[in-house]
Scaffold this motif. Structure first.
Motif, PDB file in Angstrom:
ATOM      1  N   ALA A 139      49.712  27.422  32.618  1.00  0.00           N
ATOM      2  CA  ALA A 139      49.883  28.121  33.897  1.00  0.00           C
ATOM      3  C   ALA A 139      49.026  29.386  33.944  1.00  0.00           C
ATOM      4  CB  ALA A 139      51.356  28.476  34.108  1.00  0.00           C
ATOM      5  N   SER A 140      48.915  30.082  32.814  1.00  0.00           N
ATOM      6  CA  SER A 140      48.140  31.323  32.792  1.00  0.00           C
ATOM      7  C   SER A 140      46.656  31.042  32.951  1.00  0.00           C
ATOM      8  CB  SER A 140      48.367  32.073  31.470  1.00  0.00           C
ATOM      9  OG  SER A 140      49.732  32.384  31.329  1.00  0.00           O
ATOM     10  N   PHE A 141      46.177  29.989  32.299  1.00  0.00           N
ATOM     11  CA  PHE A 141      44.768  29.608  32.464  1.00  0.00           C
ATOM     12  C   PHE A 141      44.503  29.202  33.915  1.00  0.00           C
ATOM     13  CE2 PHE A 141      42.203  25.803  33.119  1.00  0.00           C
ATOM     14  CZ  PHE A 141      40.943  26.354  32.928  1.00  0.00           C
ATOM     15  N   GLU A 142      45.388  28.360  34.439  1.00  0.00           N
ATOM     16  CA  GLU A 142      45.216  27.861  35.808  1.00  0.00           C
ATOM     17  C   GLU A 142      45.163  29.027  36.801  1.00  0.00           C
ATOM     18  OE1 GLU A 142      48.613  25.661  37.220  1.00  0.00           O
ATOM     19  OE2 GLU A 142      47.360  24.324  38.435  1.00  0.00           O
ATOM     20  N   GLN A 143      46.056  30.001  36.584  1.00  0.00           N
ATOM     21  CA  GLN A 143      46.106  31.155  37.491  1.00  0.00           C
ATOM     22  C   GLN A 143      44.801  31.953  37.427  1.00  0.00           C
ATOM     23  OE1 GLN A 143      48.832  31.616  39.585  1.00  0.00           O
ATOM     24  NE2 GLN A 143      47.260  32.866  40.581  1.00  0.00           N
ATOM     25  N   ALA A 144      44.260  32.114  36.215  1.00  0.00           N
ATOM     26  CA  ALA A 144      43.005  32.869  36.068  1.00  0.00           C
ATOM     27  C   ALA A 144      41.881  32.155  36.825  1.00  0.00           C
ATOM     28  CB  ALA A 144      42.650  33.016  34.593  1.00  0.00           C
ATOM     29  N   ALA A 145      41.806  30.834  36.679  1.00  0.00           N
ATOM     30  CA  ALA A 145      40.756  30.067  37.363  1.00  0.00           C
ATOM     31  C   ALA A 145      40.925  30.165  38.879  1.00  0.00           C
ATOM     32  CB  ALA A 145      40.804  28.608  36.913  1.00  0.00           C
ATOM     33  N   VAL A 146      42.158  30.023  39.350  1.00  0.00           N
ATOM     34  CA  VAL A 146      42.423  30.084  40.789  1.00  0.00           C
ATOM     35  C   VAL A 146      42.085  31.479  41.330  1.00  0.00           C
ATOM     36  CG1 VAL A 146      44.287  30.057  42.520  1.00  0.00           C
ATOM     37  CG2 VAL A 146      44.124  28.225  40.831  1.00  0.00           C
ATOM     38  N   ASP A 147      42.465  32.515  40.594  1.00  0.00           N
ATOM     39  CA  ASP A 147      42.189  33.887  41.049  1.00  0.00           C
ATOM     40  C   ASP A 147      40.695  34.108  41.270  1.00  0.00           C
ATOM     41  OD1 ASP A 147      44.825  34.490  40.967  1.00  0.00           O
ATOM     42  OD2 ASP A 147      44.750  35.786  39.197  1.00  0.00           O
ATOM     43  N   VAL A 148      39.884  33.627  40.329  1.00  0.00           N
ATOM     44  CA  VAL A 148      38.436  33.824  40.475  1.00  0.00           C
ATOM     45  C   VAL A 148      37.923  33.052  41.693  1.00  0.00           C
ATOM     46  CG1 VAL A 148      36.204  33.520  39.384  1.00  0.00           C
ATOM     47  CG2 VAL A 148      38.138  34.150  37.990  1.00  0.00           C
ATOM     48  N   LEU A 149      38.350  31.813  41.834  1.00  0.00           N
ATOM     49  CA  LEU A 149      37.875  30.988  42.957  1.00  0.00           C
ATOM     50  C   LEU A 149      38.253  31.630  44.294  1.00  0.00           C
ATOM     51  CD1 LEU A 149      38.735  27.438  41.536  1.00  0.00           C
ATOM     52  CD2 LEU A 149      36.443  28.334  41.982  1.00  0.00           C
ATOM     53  N   VAL A 150      39.479  32.112  44.368  1.00  0.00           N
ATOM     54  CA  VAL A 150      39.953  32.688  45.631  1.00  0.00           C
ATOM     55  C   VAL A 150      39.241  34.011  45.914  1.00  0.00           C
ATOM     56  CG1 VAL A 150      41.979  33.639  46.821  1.00  0.00           C
ATOM     57  CG2 VAL A 150      42.170  31.514  45.526  1.00  0.00           C
ATOM     58  N   SER A 151      39.069  34.809  44.875  1.00  0.00           N
ATOM     59  CA  SER A 151      38.440  36.112  45.078  1.00  0.00           C
ATOM     60  C   SER A 151      36.993  35.977  45.565  1.00  0.00           C
ATOM     61  CB  SER A 151      38.518  36.886  43.758  1.00  0.00           C
ATOM     62  OG  SER A 151      37.624  37.930  43.764  1.00  0.00           O
ATOM     63  N   LYS A 152      36.252  35.052  44.970  1.00  0.00           N
ATOM     64  CA  LYS A 152      34.855  34.863  45.391  1.00  0.00           C
ATOM     65  C   LYS A 152      34.784  34.246  46.796  1.00  0.00           C
ATOM     66  CE  LYS A 152      32.786  36.467  41.814  1.00  0.00           C
ATOM     67  NZ  LYS A 152      31.531  37.128  41.530  1.00  0.00           N
ATOM     68  N   THR A 153      35.737  33.383  47.098  1.00  0.00           N
ATOM     69  CA  THR A 153      35.760  32.782  48.440  1.00  0.00           C
ATOM     70  C   THR A 153      36.049  33.874  49.476  1.00  0.00           C
ATOM     71  OG1 THR A 153      36.575  30.741  47.474  1.00  0.00           O
ATOM     72  CG2 THR A 153      36.820  30.959  49.843  1.00  0.00           C
ATOM     73  N   LYS A 154      36.924  34.793  49.135  1.00  0.00           N
ATOM     74  CA  LYS A 154      37.259  35.899  50.037  1.00  0.00           C
ATOM     75  C   LYS A 154      35.998  36.727  50.308  1.00  0.00           C
ATOM     76  CE  LYS A 154      40.340  39.929  50.239  1.00  0.00           C
ATOM     77  NZ  LYS A 154      39.758  41.114  49.600  1.00  0.00           N
ATOM     78  N   LYS A 155      35.281  37.034  49.239  1.00  0.00           N
ATOM     79  CA  LYS A 155      34.055  37.825  49.381  1.00  0.00           C
ATOM     80  C   LYS A 155      33.051  37.086  50.272  1.00  0.00           C
ATOM     81  CE  LYS A 155      33.145  40.410  45.766  1.00  0.00           C
ATOM     82  NZ  LYS A 155      32.805  40.641  44.360  1.00  0.00           N
ATOM     83  N   ALA A 156      32.926  35.794  50.053  1.00  0.00           N
ATOM     84  CA  ALA A 156      31.967  35.006  50.836  1.00  0.00           C
ATOM     85  C   ALA A 156      32.380  34.932  52.299  1.00  0.00           C
ATOM     86  CB  ALA A 156      31.857  33.604  50.254  1.00  0.00           C
ATOM     87  N   LEU A 157      33.688  34.877  52.566  1.00  0.00           N
ATOM     88  CA  LEU A 157      34.153  34.835  53.959  1.00  0.00           C
ATOM     89  C   LEU A 157      33.858  36.166  54.642  1.00  0.00           C
ATOM     90  CD1 LEU A 157      37.585  32.954  53.745  1.00  0.00           C
ATOM     91  CD2 LEU A 157      35.550  32.204  54.989  1.00  0.00           C
ATOM     92  N   GLU A 158      34.060  37.258  53.898  1.00  0.00           N
ATOM     93  CA  GLU A 158      33.772  38.590  54.462  1.00  0.00           C
ATOM     94  C   GLU A 158      32.288  38.722  54.806  1.00  0.00           C
ATOM     95  OE1 GLU A 158      37.254  40.890  51.929  1.00  0.00           O
ATOM     96  OE2 GLU A 158      35.176  40.975  51.248  1.00  0.00           O
TER      97      GLU A 158
END
Ligand code: KG4
Ligand code: ZN
Length: 447
Positions: A348-367
């Motif tokens: 779960a901790s690994f999965e969360q780290a991977a998801v956090d990075v994907l979401v954060s970069k997607t947020k930046k790209a949307l902005e």
């Protein structure tokens, strides 16, 4: 317009047939057939896809999968004969086209010469990126069919397929289907030669994603943020500098002695875990660009396990105490020094780290991009935590952006998504009967 599509870039032998009506404001795409024959069982003992095995399996599977797809699409598959005067010429040409696939040639002659040429307009095929030996089988099969049935060919980039899966979004299908009172058929699973075969058929009308469109592609081979200002026009804004997201899931699953493919296994294990148990790094999360890196995250899981002297000992051997190690009923966990980390927590901790990075970069790209639509596709798009996090991101921070998640049944490799991309290619340019298509293992979206 009817398109038959073939996908063999990795370890799924897939053929689909779609029908589309261009006169509508939004394209109406009907999935007449979707057959996916997975080779997972064959590659599982090797912990990953073996290219030559995949090539051999595609040769064995393609004629059979084609017949299944035609049957599913209610096309006739028997009682046809080419005029005797033509048979010799046909045989010779097929032998040339399939000279590198002798097994496929044999099966092709045995199984497919009695299939009447179906009422389709074109044949689409994935020509890259992917495993070249596997891609070639699909391409040469498509060329043989194109010649035999006198149909034009449409080469499709596999990643375009993952993007265009969003044009078949569940939500829209369901919305329209409910007003038309048509219910999508659930996947039909059958066992075939010990492998899993999936047949799905559904139809519907849907509204279209709007441009500019940002696409997050997350698969076993790719992690990319792509901006599209119009159909078939791609600008890669960021991509992974090392491992793809799915690859990291697969490798970490291997370290944890979970099965292959690792994504679904990690998710399953992680469901009951505490995602904050281990604070794994989020590589490049604060970098200004839109690139990703998953190799460091994978390595830090390995170091974490090594630090605990666990890398070679990890198993699903279930127990909290060493004395209980052989108890088959206790929950899986990892024994770490004095402390006890559960396997579920690490997953779960690994999965969360991977998801956090994907979401954060997607947020930046949307902005940065001010995209009207966010599309998410590829195998990792099946990840429930990722789907939920992106839904939250869009609804809270980008309420004017519409989110099109690839429907679950189209996240993994399939040929329906290839047919959908091909459809938009045909709208732009009439396909040709030119058989000069080559496999391109490293094909990029912007090529
Ligand atoms: O798109 P895909 O089927 O094949 C490629 O084009 O690579 O993606 C396969 C990848 C594998 O790495 C698999 O582990 C990952 O998608 N995957 C997942 C999940 N389901 C599949 N990763 C995370 N969570 C999932 N639920
Ligand atoms: Zn894929």
């Amino acid at each position: 317009m009817r398109i038959l599509a073939i996908e063999t870039s990795c370890d799924e032998t897939a053929i689909s047939i779609i029908e589309s009506k261009e006169e509508k404001k939004y394209p109406e795409i009907k999935v007449l057939a979707n057959v996916v024959l997975s080779q997972i069982k064959i590659h599982k003992p090797f912990g990953g896809v073996v290219p030559n095995l995949a090539m051999r399996e595609h040769q064995k599977n393609l004629p059979h999968v084609l017949k299944l797809a035609l049957k599913e699409g209610k096309f006739s598959i028997s009682d046809f004969r080419f005029p005797i005067s033509k048979q010799n010429k046909i045989n010779k040409k097929l032998e040339t086209l399939l000279s590198r696939e002798p097994e496929l040639f044999k099966l092709f002659k045995k199984e497919l010469l009695s299939v009447p040429p179906p009422d389709i307009d074109a044949i689409a095929v994935t020509y890259g990126p992917g495993l070249e030996p596997a891609l070639w089988v699909g391409i040469n099969f498509a060329k043989a069919l194109s010649y035999l049935w006198n149909k034009p060919l449409i080469p499709v980039n596999h990643l375009e397929g993952h993007i265009y899966a969003a044009w078949l979004s569940d939500e829209n299908l369901r919305e329209t289907l409910s007003t038309k009172d048509l219910t999508p058929k659930p996947p039909l699973l059958t066992k075939e030669r010990g492998e899993k075969r999936e047949i799905i058929s559904l139809q519907g009308v849907r509204s279209e994603p709007q441009f500019p469109l940002l696409s997050l592609i997350v698969s076993g081979g790719h992690t990319e943020l792509v901006l599209m200002k119009k159909h078939l026009d791609y600008k890669i804004l960021g991509e992974t500098l090392d491992d793809a997201a799915g690859e990291a899931f697969d490798k970490v699953a291997k370290m944890l002695k979970l099965g292959y493919p690792g994504g679904p296994e990690i998710s399953k294990a992680g469901e009951k875990g505490n995602s904050r148990a281990v604070n794994f790094p989020r590589p490049m999360i604060n970098s200004k660009d839109l690139n990703f890196s998953f190799s460091g995250l994978k390595t830090s899981v390995l170091y974490f396990l090594k630090n605990q002297n666990l890398a070679s000992e990890i198993s699903l051997a279930p127990s909290r105490k060493k004395s209980e190690l052989n108890s088959a009923t206790a929950r899986p966990h990892l024994e770490i020094s004095d402390a006890s980390f559960r396997l579920e927590d690490i997953a779960a901790s690994f999965e969360q780290a991977a998801v956090d990075v994907l979401v954060s970069k997607t947020k930046k790209a949307l902005e940065n991009s001010k995209a009207k639509t966010l599309v998410v596709g590829g195998g990792v798009a099946a990840n429930k935590k990722l789907r939920a996090a992106l839904e939250k991101l869009v609804s809270e921070k980008f309420p004017k952006t519409s989110l099109f998640l690839s429907p679950m049944w189209l996240t993994g490799d399939n040929a329906t998504m290839i047919a959908a991309a091909a459809y938009f290619k045909v709208l732009k340019k009439k396909p040709s009967k030119n058989l000069d298509i080559k496999a391109q293992g490293n094909l990029r979206l912007s090529d």
